[in-house]
Design a protein around this motif. Structure first.
Motif, PDB file in Angstrom:
ATOM      1  N   TYR A 229       0.844  -1.193   0.000  1.00 50.92           N
ATOM      2  CA  TYR A 229       0.000   0.000   0.000  1.00 50.92           C
ATOM      3  C   TYR A 229       0.883   1.247   0.000  1.00 50.92           C
ATOM      4  O   TYR A 229       1.767   1.398   0.836  1.00 50.92           O
ATOM      5  CB  TYR A 229      -0.910   0.021   1.231  1.00 50.92           C
ATOM      6  N   SER A 230       0.613   2.131  -0.943  1.00 55.36           N
ATOM      7  CA  SER A 230       1.361   3.379  -1.046  1.00 55.36           C
ATOM      8  C   SER A 230       0.710   4.452  -0.180  1.00 55.36           C
ATOM      9  O   SER A 230      -0.512   4.477  -0.012  1.00 55.36           O
ATOM     10  CB  SER A 230       1.385   3.834  -2.508  1.00 55.36           C
ATOM     11  N   THR A 231       1.525   5.332   0.390  1.00 60.81           N
ATOM     12  CA  THR A 231       1.005   6.458   1.168  1.00 60.81           C
ATOM     13  C   THR A 231       1.796   7.711   0.818  1.00 60.81           C
ATOM     14  O   THR A 231       2.883   7.648   0.238  1.00 60.81           O
ATOM     15  CB  THR A 231       1.137   6.228   2.686  1.00 60.81           C
ATOM     16  N   TYR A 232       1.224   8.853   1.189  1.00 62.35           N
ATOM     17  CA  TYR A 232       1.910  10.133   1.008  1.00 62.35           C
ATOM     18  C   TYR A 232       1.470  11.042   2.151  1.00 62.35           C
ATOM     19  O   TYR A 232       0.270  11.154   2.443  1.00 62.35           O
ATOM     20  CB  TYR A 232       1.547  10.750  -0.341  1.00 62.35           C
ATOM     21  N   ALA A 233       2.429  11.683   2.814  1.00 63.63           N
ATOM     22  CA  ALA A 233       2.088  12.546   3.947  1.00 63.63           C
ATOM     23  C   ALA A 233       3.251  13.495   4.213  1.00 63.63           C
ATOM     24  O   ALA A 233       4.339  13.337   3.662  1.00 63.63           O
ATOM     25  CB  ALA A 233       1.800  11.716   5.192  1.00 63.63           C
ATOM     26  N   SER A 234       3.004  14.498   5.055  1.00 63.98           N
ATOM     27  CA  SER A 234       4.087  15.376   5.515  1.00 63.98           C
ATOM     28  C   SER A 234       3.706  15.952   6.864  1.00 63.98           C
ATOM     29  O   SER A 234       2.531  15.986   7.238  1.00 63.98           O
ATOM     30  CB  SER A 234       4.348  16.512   4.518  1.00 63.98           C
ATOM     31  N   THR A 235       4.706  16.411   7.597  1.00 64.15           N
ATOM     32  CA  THR A 235       4.485  16.990   8.918  1.00 64.15           C
ATOM     33  C   THR A 235       3.553  18.183   8.836  1.00 64.15           C
ATOM     34  O   THR A 235       2.624  18.325   9.641  1.00 64.15           O
ATOM     35  CB  THR A 235       5.832  17.426   9.529  1.00 64.15           C
ATOM     36  N   GLU A 236       3.797  19.074   7.856  1.00 64.93           N
ATOM     37  CA  GLU A 236       3.020  20.302   7.759  1.00 64.93           C
ATOM     38  C   GLU A 236       1.530  20.022   7.525  1.00 64.93           C
ATOM     39  O   GLU A 236       0.671  20.768   7.998  1.00 64.93           O
ATOM     40  CB  GLU A 236       3.541  21.176   6.599  1.00 64.93           C
ATOM     41  N   MET A 237       1.216  18.954   6.808  1.00 66.30           N
ATOM     42  CA  MET A 237      -0.174  18.658   6.483  1.00 66.30           C
ATOM     43  C   MET A 237      -0.904  17.957   7.620  1.00 66.30           C
ATOM     44  O   MET A 237      -2.129  18.008   7.688  1.00 66.30           O
ATOM     45  CB  MET A 237      -0.248  17.795   5.220  1.00 66.30           C
ATOM     46  N   SER A 238      -0.162  17.249   8.487  1.00 64.17           N
ATOM     47  CA  SER A 238      -0.778  16.441   9.551  1.00 64.17           C
ATOM     48  C   SER A 238      -1.894  15.568   8.996  1.00 64.17           C
ATOM     49  O   SER A 238      -2.884  15.287   9.669  1.00 64.17           O
ATOM     50  CB  SER A 238      -1.327  17.345  10.667  1.00 64.17           C
ATOM     51  N   THR A 239      -1.735  15.156   7.768  1.00 62.77           N
ATOM     52  CA  THR A 239      -2.759  14.373   7.071  1.00 62.77           C
ATOM     53  C   THR A 239      -2.062  13.401   6.131  1.00 62.77           C
ATOM     54  O   THR A 239      -1.062  13.758   5.506  1.00 62.77           O
ATOM     55  CB  THR A 239      -3.690  15.284   6.247  1.00 62.77           C
ATOM     56  N   ALA A 240      -2.599  12.197   6.029  1.00 57.55           N
ATOM     57  CA  ALA A 240      -2.022  11.194   5.135  1.00 57.55           C
ATOM     58  C   ALA A 240      -2.978  10.906   3.978  1.00 57.55           C
ATOM     59  O   ALA A 240      -4.197  10.954   4.132  1.00 57.55           O
ATOM     60  CB  ALA A 240      -1.741   9.910   5.900  1.00 57.55           C
ATOM     61  N   PHE A 241      -2.400  10.621   2.830  1.00 57.01           N
ATOM     62  CA  PHE A 241      -3.133  10.179   1.643  1.00 57.01           C
ATOM     63  C   PHE A 241      -2.730   8.720   1.425  1.00 57.01           C
ATOM     64  O   PHE A 241      -1.548   8.422   1.262  1.00 57.01           O
ATOM     65  CB  PHE A 241      -2.752  11.013   0.428  1.00 57.01           C
ATOM     66  N   THR A 242      -3.706   7.812   1.412  1.00 55.09           N
ATOM     67  CA  THR A 242      -3.395   6.381   1.433  1.00 55.09           C
ATOM     68  C   THR A 242      -4.178   5.638   0.368  1.00 55.09           C
ATOM     69  O   THR A 242      -5.327   5.977   0.065  1.00 55.09           O
ATOM     70  CB  THR A 242      -3.723   5.791   2.820  1.00 55.09           C
ATOM     71  N   GLU A 243      -3.553   4.597  -0.192  1.00 54.90           N
ATOM     72  CA  GLU A 243      -4.221   3.740  -1.164  1.00 54.90           C
ATOM     73  C   GLU A 243      -5.257   2.848  -0.498  1.00 54.90           C
ATOM     74  O   GLU A 243      -5.088   2.445   0.656  1.00 54.90           O
ATOM     75  CB  GLU A 243      -3.208   2.806  -1.826  1.00 54.90           C
TER      76      GLU A 243
END
Length: 427
Positions: A229-243
């Motif tokens: 499963y791929s994910t994308y996130a960053s500290t500044e966003m405090s939010t994750a985008f996940t498959e």
């Protein structure tokens, strides 16, 4: 050409209005910006959102405390960004932000199929001012799944934990999964015969823009034979985008974050076109961000997902805006080079370095371990030239030095790119 206007759903606009009013009342940085533009959150309409100036990483670094919207006594946790595009920046969270972070990760783990019956082994650190490890811990607690906090590195301890606790999921950087797999091979362990059924991959792109596993993803799949499963996130966003299980893009949690994709001039691009991701965080109390430029190049997918969930998705990160290399008349991003190298059998360690040449142009170098078989160098050069249209300079370092540089214990992610054009290395 008339700028593109995006229709913002009424429910999303209501959340955006709440956040805009909040920062106007509490953020010294955004109070100043609104006054300079002569706008008020109460009078802004959905179509006016793009009038607001984009917030940059430089803004966040130079005016850091002006973004804080709560009394300091309310702040519970301080973290710093990973420094991917420059020096690390401080970020703060209060209790409400930590609760939001837990809810975000609970939803993300659910997208990847994790249930309370699963046990998840976390191979990332919870210390060193790192938000991700803490986020995974909070999300799994909220979900009710079992968890094993091994932390980063130490393949022997990772495998001992897999054998001892029988986890069903791993949370790991893809290149570390390859390292774990190579350790297993060397020690007579069968990666394909364990309790692990899937890995949630962080920190590195796993798929290409057509949702297919890239060369790195294929190597992990070949070693482990598990679902990725791929994910994308960053500290500044405090939010994750996940498959989800369909593996056709990372789902956007639209109640937690508003996303825009813009071109080099800051104008919105058409859905499906590549551009820089700009985000507005929703529901953040301590350090909310309005139209924050992430520096990541992605595209938005609006076609319905096969899983049946509503809402748009994001592709994997296809490049980083500040990492563009112009070499011998060709524009290249580091992920293209990494993909070409990962597609060559036997190269698990590599480093891409760009510097300024004596004549002021970009100089591109690929660094490989000195154990590379020299008789295959001509074929590798032909492969790189075919994939990249240009041939970088190729040099060799001792394997130990290369390993220590890539898996630097002072960094949170593997270092695959050194940008010596900048005052600080981009990793």
């Amino acid at each position: 050409m008339k700028p593109i206007q995006t229709q913002i759903p009424s429910a999303t606009w209501k959340l955006l209005q709440q956040q805009l009013k909040y920062v106007e009342e509490n953020s010294a940085f955004y109070q100043e910006k609104f006054q300079q533009l002569g706008v008020s959150a109460n009078n802004l309409k959905a179509e006016d959102l793009t009038q607001l100036a984009i917030t940059t990483k430089d803004d966040l670094a130079s005016r850091n405390e002006d973004f804080i919207c709560v009394p300091k006594r309310e702040i519970i946790d301080y973290v710093t960004t990973s420094g991917t595009l420059g020096a690390p920046v401080t970020f703060a969270l209060n209790e409400a932000d930590l609760q939001r972070l837990a809810a975000n990760e609970e939803k993300s783990f659910q997208l990847a199929g994790v249930t309370p019956d699963d046990v998840v082994q976390i191979t990332t650190t919870l210390d060193r001012r790192f938000i991700a490890g803490m986020a995974y811990f909070l999300g799994l607690r909220k979900l009710g799944a079992g968890l094993v906090r091994v932390g980063s590195g130490v393949p022997e301890l990772q495998w001992d934990s897999i054998n001892r606790f029988q986890p069903t999921y791993l949370v790991a950087v893809p290149s570390f999964l390859i390292k774990l797999g190579n350790y297993a091979k060397a020690n007579g362990i069968d990666c394909k015969n364990t309790s692990i059924k899937a890995a949630i991959c962080i920190g590195e792109s796993l798929r290409d823009e057509n949702f297919q596993l890239n060369a790195l993803g294929k190597k992990v799949e070949e070693l482990w034979g598990i679902e990725l499963y791929s994910t994308y996130a960053s500290t500044e966003m405090s939010t994750a985008f996940t498959e989800c299980e369909a593996h056709e893009g990372n789902h956007i949690l639209e109640d937690l974050i508003y996303t825009e994709i813009v071109d080099a001039r800051g104008n919105l691009v058409n859905d499906g076109e590549v551009g820089e991701l700009v985000v507005t965080t929703l529901g953040i109390e301590t350090m909310p961000l309005i139209r924050y430029a992430t520096g990541d190049l992605v595209k938005k997918i609006i076609e319905p997902c096969k899983c049946g969930r509503e809402g748009a998705r994001l592709s994997s990160v296809l490049g980083r805006k500040k990492q563009l290399i112009k070499y011998k008349g060709t524009s290249i991003y580091p992920p293209q080079i990494t993909e070409a190298l990962a597609d060559w059998p036997g190269i698990d360690l590599h480093l891409v370095k760009v510097s300024i040449s004596q004549v002021g142009t970009d100089h591109l170098e690929v660094i490989l371990p000195d154990s590379f078989q020299q008789e295959k160098l001509a074929a590798l050069k032909a492969h790189l030239r075919a994939k990249l249209r240009v041939l970088p300079e190729i040099s060799f370092w001792k394997t130990k030095k290369l390993q220590q540089t890539i898996f630097n214990p002072n960094h949170r992610k593997p270092i695959r790119f050194l940008d010596e054009r900048m005052k600080t290395d981009e990793v």
